[in-house]
Design a protein around this motif. Structure first.
Motif, PDB file in Angstrom:
ATOM      1  N   SER A 130       0.433  -1.364  -0.048  1.00  0.00           N
ATOM      2  CA  SER A 130      -0.081  -0.125  -0.258  1.00  0.00           C
ATOM      3  C   SER A 130       1.168   1.355   0.255  1.00  0.00           C
ATOM      4  O   SER A 130       0.129   2.308  -0.305  1.00  0.00           O
ATOM      5  CB  SER A 130      -1.337  -0.368   1.419  1.00  0.00           C
ATOM      6  N   SER A 131       1.936   1.103  -0.108  1.00  0.00           N
ATOM      7  CA  SER A 131       2.929   2.143  -0.067  1.00  0.00           C
ATOM      8  C   SER A 131       3.218   3.188  -1.075  1.00  0.00           C
ATOM      9  O   SER A 131       3.581   3.675  -1.362  1.00  0.00           O
ATOM     10  CB  SER A 131       4.269   1.892   0.701  1.00  0.00           C
ATOM     11  N   HIS A 132       2.776   1.896  -2.604  1.00  0.00           N
ATOM     12  CA  HIS A 132       3.102   1.949  -3.761  1.00  0.00           C
ATOM     13  C   HIS A 132       5.144   2.460  -3.312  1.00  0.00           C
ATOM     14  O   HIS A 132       5.256   3.323  -4.370  1.00  0.00           O
ATOM     15  CB  HIS A 132       2.576   3.379  -4.138  1.00  0.00           C
ATOM     16  N   LYS A 133       5.651   1.734  -2.995  1.00  0.00           N
ATOM     17  CA  LYS A 133       7.122   1.480  -2.910  1.00  0.00           C
ATOM     18  C   LYS A 133       7.373   0.011  -3.784  1.00  0.00           C
ATOM     19  O   LYS A 133       6.930  -0.926  -3.399  1.00  0.00           O
ATOM     20  CB  LYS A 133       7.792   1.802  -2.174  1.00  0.00           C
ATOM     21  N   PRO A 134       8.439  -0.055  -4.443  1.00  0.00           N
ATOM     22  CA  PRO A 134       9.548  -1.474  -4.379  1.00  0.00           C
ATOM     23  C   PRO A 134       9.584  -2.057  -3.456  1.00  0.00           C
ATOM     24  O   PRO A 134       9.677  -2.024  -2.130  1.00  0.00           O
ATOM     25  CB  PRO A 134      10.790  -1.209  -5.413  1.00  0.00           C
TER      26      PRO A 134
END
Length: 174
Positions: free
Chosen positions: A89-93
């Protein structure tokens, strides 16, 4: 590297957050000017907090260590260690490549020497940072390595200056 996925990752991830990540209120207490700085620059503190990496929301008292020291600390551990990355959900790799598919929101278990060797290979010996990384990369960019009692943590972040040796790492309790 041999690894096993933790059976209840959501429980261990929650426990990790409770142990090491500052709540929004605690973060503001440690960094009283951060909200004002962000708002002066046209940003929003609440939005920043929700989008920040976990390591950015940890206590400022967690010492920074260089990449080689972080690897040595990990190699000094015995038994099995746990590791995880940012949440999907952090939208980080954040995915761990396992058997050709990406696993997100994981907690995995590995032997510390094997994990440290893999981290070293993926961040020093291959061409990951040049954007020409080989397809066999398995680890996400940010790794949080810890024990089951949450007494210690070693953090390998994606932040670098120019080389893997300058990768920002932090360690507590080791």
């Amino acid at each position: 590297m041999k690894l096993e996925l933790f059976v209840l990752p959501s429980v261990m991830r929650r426990d990790f957050m409770d142990a090491f990540v500052l709540s929004k209120e605690d973060y503001e207490m440690f960094h009283p000017m951060r909200r004002e700085e962000l708002e002066t620059a046209g940003g929003d503190f609440d939005e920043w907090y929700e989008e920040a990496c976990l390591w950015e929301k940890m206590s400022p008292d967690l010492p920074s260590v260089d990449f080689d020291t972080a690897l040595s600390l990990l190699r000094s551990r015995t038994g099995t260690v746990l590791f995880m990355s940012e949440s999907e959900s952090s939208h980080k790799p954040c995915g761990l490549l396992r058997y050709g598919r990406e696993v997100c929101d994981f907690v995995a278990m590995a032997e510390p020497h094997e994990l440290s060797d893999r981290i070293e290979y993926e961040w020093r010996d291959c061409t990951r940072l040049s954007g020409e990384a080989p397809h066999e990369l398995t680890l996400p960019e940010d790794l949080y390595v810890f024990d089951t009692t949450l007494d210690w943590v070693i953090i390998f972040t994606h932040e670098t200056v120019t080389a893997p040796e300058t990768r920002l790492c932090r360690a507590f309790g080791v």
